[in-house]
Design a protein around this motif. Structure first.
Motif, PDB file in Angstrom:
ATOM      1  N   ALA A 118      -8.974  -2.699  36.486  1.00  0.00           N
ATOM      2  CA  ALA A 118      -9.753  -2.258  37.645  1.00  0.00           C
ATOM      3  C   ALA A 118      -9.384  -0.830  37.979  1.00  0.00           C
ATOM      4  O   ALA A 118      -8.240  -0.407  37.788  1.00  0.00           O
ATOM      5  N   MET A 119     -10.357  -0.070  38.480  1.00  0.00           N
ATOM      6  CA  MET A 119     -10.097   1.279  38.975  1.00  0.00           C
ATOM      7  C   MET A 119     -10.540   1.333  40.428  1.00  0.00           C
ATOM      8  O   MET A 119     -11.660   0.941  40.755  1.00  0.00           O
ATOM      9  N   MET A 120      -9.643   1.818  41.272  1.00  0.00           N
ATOM     10  CA  MET A 120      -9.913   1.845  42.705  1.00  0.00           C
ATOM     11  C   MET A 120      -9.768   3.258  43.237  1.00  0.00           C
ATOM     12  O   MET A 120      -8.783   3.947  42.938  1.00  0.00           O
ATOM     13  N   ALA A 121     -10.731   3.697  44.009  1.00  0.00           N
ATOM     14  CA  ALA A 121     -10.707   5.022  44.618  1.00  0.00           C
ATOM     15  C   ALA A 121     -10.013   4.949  45.966  1.00  0.00           C
ATOM     16  O   ALA A 121     -10.275   4.041  46.771  1.00  0.00           O
ATOM     17  N   LEU A 122      -9.134   5.925  46.220  1.00  0.00           N
ATOM     18  CA  LEU A 122      -8.330   5.921  47.445  1.00  0.00           C
ATOM     19  C   LEU A 122      -8.413   7.265  48.153  1.00  0.00           C
ATOM     20  O   LEU A 122      -8.742   8.287  47.537  1.00  0.00           O
ATOM     21  N   GLY A 123      -8.045   7.242  49.445  1.00  0.00           N
ATOM     22  CA  GLY A 123      -8.127   8.452  50.246  1.00  0.00           C
ATOM     23  C   GLY A 123      -6.873   9.302  50.208  1.00  0.00           C
ATOM     24  O   GLY A 123      -6.919  10.481  50.553  1.00  0.00           O
ATOM     25  N   SER A 124      -5.739   8.720  49.808  1.00  0.00           N
ATOM     26  CA  SER A 124      -4.496   9.490  49.793  1.00  0.00           C
ATOM     27  C   SER A 124      -3.485   8.807  48.894  1.00  0.00           C
ATOM     28  O   SER A 124      -3.600   7.614  48.577  1.00  0.00           O
TER      29      SER A 124
ATOM     30  N   GLY B  74      -8.949  -0.469  54.668  1.00  0.00           N
ATOM     31  CA  GLY B  74      -9.224   0.957  54.542  1.00  0.00           C
ATOM     32  C   GLY B  74      -8.384   1.666  53.500  1.00  0.00           C
ATOM     33  O   GLY B  74      -8.434   2.903  53.400  1.00  0.00           O
ATOM     34  N   LEU B  75      -7.626   0.925  52.691  1.00  0.00           N
ATOM     35  CA  LEU B  75      -6.832   1.561  51.643  1.00  0.00           C
ATOM     36  C   LEU B  75      -7.697   1.991  50.471  1.00  0.00           C
ATOM     37  O   LEU B  75      -7.476   3.053  49.867  1.00  0.00           O
TER      38      LEU B  75
END
Length: 477
Positions: free
Chosen positions: A229-235, A315-316
Motif C-alpha cells: 500500500a502507498m499512503m499520502a501524508l501531510g508531514s 487525519g494522518l
C-alpha cells in the motif's frame, strides 16, 4: 619495492593456485573490477584473482601474505562507498568471489541455508523459494549484489523492520584469515554461548579483517499473502505516528515501512516517465507499506484496510492506494527502487546514508532542511528510505543550473552540516552502505577516541600486516 621479477613470480603463483584463466591482468579484463558502481573511485590492480573454492582462497591468501601483497575482496561491486575498489598503486590484488557461487545446503527442518560468498542475493532468494522458504533480505541491487558483500556491509534493505539486517540473519561464517588459515564457523545454531561471537567481528567489517567465503543464514516460512500500500501524508511527523499505529495494528505482519519525499517525484517523472505515480495531487511525502500474513490474503487485507480507514479518520493519511495484484505491487516498489538512479541521472548530488531513532527523524529532517536552505540556497533535498528503522537516504541535489564541480567541491561542508545534526540525535553517519573510503575520514569526527582505539586493536589482532583492504574503514594514523 616490488620488482617486475617479483610481480611475475607472484602472478605465476596465483595462476598455479587458481588456474591461469582466473588471474586477470589485461586492462580490458580488469576494468570492471577497478571502478566502483557510482564511478566515483577508480583504481588499478596488480591482478584480479578469482578463486573457485575456499581452499583456493586460502592458497591465494597464503601467497599474498608471504609476498606482502594487499588484498581487496570484491563481490558484485555494487557498493556505494568505494569499499571494494583498489587504490591507484597497482600493488593490490582484487580477490573476486564471483566463482564462489554454490548454495551448499538447505535445511528446511532447521530453516537454514549455507551459501557461498559469491551467491547473488536474488539467486539465494529463488533457491529459498524453491524449498517453500523465504530469505528476507531485499534491496534494489539484489540482481547483482552478493552474499559476501551483503555480509561485509551488514546490508539492511527494506525488510529490516521485521527480519533485521544481515547481522540478525546470520548464524555462522566460514572465513579465511589474512595468513591463509580457514575458520569453519558454519554452525547453524540459534543458541551457542561458548565464548566470543567471532562472526560479528567480520560482519560489517568491509573485508578489512579476513575473507568471508560462506555463511550459514536463517530462512523463514513463506507468507501466504503479501500486500503493498502507498499512503499520502501531510508531514513526516504524521508518518512517524502512522508507523507506530501500523506496528500496533499489524504486529510482525508489518514487513516494510518506507517513505518518499515530494522532491523525489519530479525526478522520477523526468528520468523514468514510464513509471506511473499513483496520486494526481502533490503531497509532502508518501509511505510505502508491505504487509505479510501467514493466515490468508483476506486476513491481511482486512487488517490493512482497518489501519488505512482509521488513519484517514484521524487525519494522518490524506489519500491511499492498495495494490490489487502482484504487478501493481511491483509497480509501486519500482518507484521506490528507481529513486537513487533518478537522482544520479539528475546530476551532481551528495548522498547521506544516515540513521537516527525513528522518534527523532522528523526533527532531524526539519533542522537539516532549514540549515541547508540557509547554507546552500536552492539546493534540493530529496530524501527517502526506511523510516521503520530510522534509516534515511538524505540526499542533497545541486540547485538547478548550478555548476556541478562547484557544488561537488562543497561536499565536505555539506556532509559536516548534515552529520553534525545526525550526531546530535545520537545517530549514525552510515546505516547500511558502509564507511569504505567515502566516510572513513569523517567517521573520526563522530567516534570516541576509545572506540577508535578498540577498532584499531581488533584490526591489529586479526590483520597484523595490514594487508586486508587497506585504506578502508579506518583512517591511517
Amino acid at each position: 619495492m616490488t620488482t617486475d621479477m617479483d610481480v611475475d613470480q607472484i602472478l605465476t603463483l596465483f595462476r598455479d593456485c587458481v588456474g591461469g584463466a582466473h588471474v586477470l591482468t589485461a586492462h580490458e579484463d580488469t576494468a570492471a573490477y577497478t571502478e566502483d558502481w557510482r564511478k566515483k573511485y577508480l583504481g588499478k590492480a596488480l591482478a584480479v584473482v578469482c578463486p573457485g573454492t575456499t581452499d583456493e582462497v586460502a592458497c591465494v591468501m597464503r601467497i599474498a601474505h608471504a609476498h606482502a601483497t594487499p588484498v581487496v575482496t570484491q563481490g558484485g561491486n555494487t557498493g556505494l562507498s568505494g569499499g571494494a575498489t583498489p587504490d591507484t598503486s597497482g600493488r593490490q590484488i582484487v580477490l573476486s568471489t564471483r566463482r564462489l557461487h554454490r548454495i551448499r545446503h538447505i535445511d528446511t527442518a532447521n530453516d537454514t541455508v549455507i551459501a557461498e560468498a559469491g551467491v547473488v542475493l536474488q539467486a539465494l532468494q529463488d533457491a529459498a523459494r524453491a524449498h517453500d522458504r523465504l530469505f528476507p533480505l531485499a534491496l534494489a541491487a539484489q540482481g547483482s549484489c552478493t552474499v559476501g558483500g551483503n555480509l561485509a556491509t551488514n546490508a539492511g534493505g527494506v525488510a529490516v523492520l521485521r527480519y533485521g539486517s544481515m547481522r540478525e540473519l546470520t548464524l555462522g561464517l566460514e572465513v579465511v584469515t589474512p595468513d591463509g588459515r580457514i575458520w569453519n564457523g558454519l554452525r547453524t545454531l540459534r543458541k551457542d554461548n561458548t565464548g566470543y561471537d567471532l562472526k560479528q567481528l567480520y560482519i560489517g567489517s568491509e573485508g578489512t579483517l579476513g575473507v568471508i567465503t560462506a555463511a550459514a543464514l536463517k530462512l523463514f516460512p513463506r507468507p501466504k499473502a503479501m500486500l503493498t500500500a502507498m499512503m499520502a501524508l501531510g508531514s513526516l511527523g504524521d508518518a512517524v505516528k502512522l508507523l507506530a499505529d501500523a506496528r500496533g495494528a499489524l504486529g510482525p505482519g508489518l514487513t516494510a515501512f518506507e517513505v518518499i519525499s515530494a522532491p523525489c517525484v519530479p525526478l522520477l517523472a523526468r528520468h523514468y516517465p514510464a513509471l506511473r505515480w499513483p496520486f494526481t495531487e502533490s503531497h509532502p511525502l508518501v509511505a510505502l507499506l508491505e504487509i505479510t500474513d501467514h493466515d490468508s490474503e483476506t486476513h491481511a487485507r482486512e487488517g490493512l484496510e482497518r489501519l488505512l480507514v482509521d488513519a484517514m479518520e484521524r487525519g494522518l493519511v490524506v489519500d491511499g492506494v492498495v495494490a490489487e495484484s502482484l504487478a501493481q505491487s511491483q509497480a509501486l516498489w519500482s518507484l521506490r527502487e528507481s529513486i537513487s538512479e533518478a537522482q544520479g541521472l539528475e546530476g551532481a548530488h551528495i548522498k547521506h546514508d544516515i540513521c537516527v531513532p525513528a522518534s527523532s527523524v522528523a526533527d532531524f529532517v526539519s533542522q537539516a532542511e532549514e540549515a541547508l536552505a540557509r547554507d546552500t540556497p536552492g539546493a534540493r533535498v530529496a530524501w527517502f528510505g526506511h523510516l521503520g528503522d530510522g534509516n534515511l537516504h538524505f540526499n542533497v541535489l545541486a540547485p538547478e543550473g548550478a555548476d556541478s564541480k562547484t557544488f561537488a567541491a562543497r561536499q565536505g561542508e555539506i556532509n559536516a552540516l548534515v552529520h553534525d545534526l545526525v550526531s546530535a540525535c545520537n545517530g549514525s553517519i552510515s546505516a547500511e552502505h558502509g564507511l569504505g573510503q567515502l566516510r572513513r575520514d569523517e567517521n573520526q569526527r563522530y567516534k570516541t577516541p576509545l572506540e577508535l582505539s578498540l577498532m584499531r586493536q581488533v584490526k591489529a589482532a586479526l590483520d597484523p600486516s595490514g594487508l586486508m583492504n587497506p585504506g578502508k574503514v579506518l583512517a591511517s594514523d
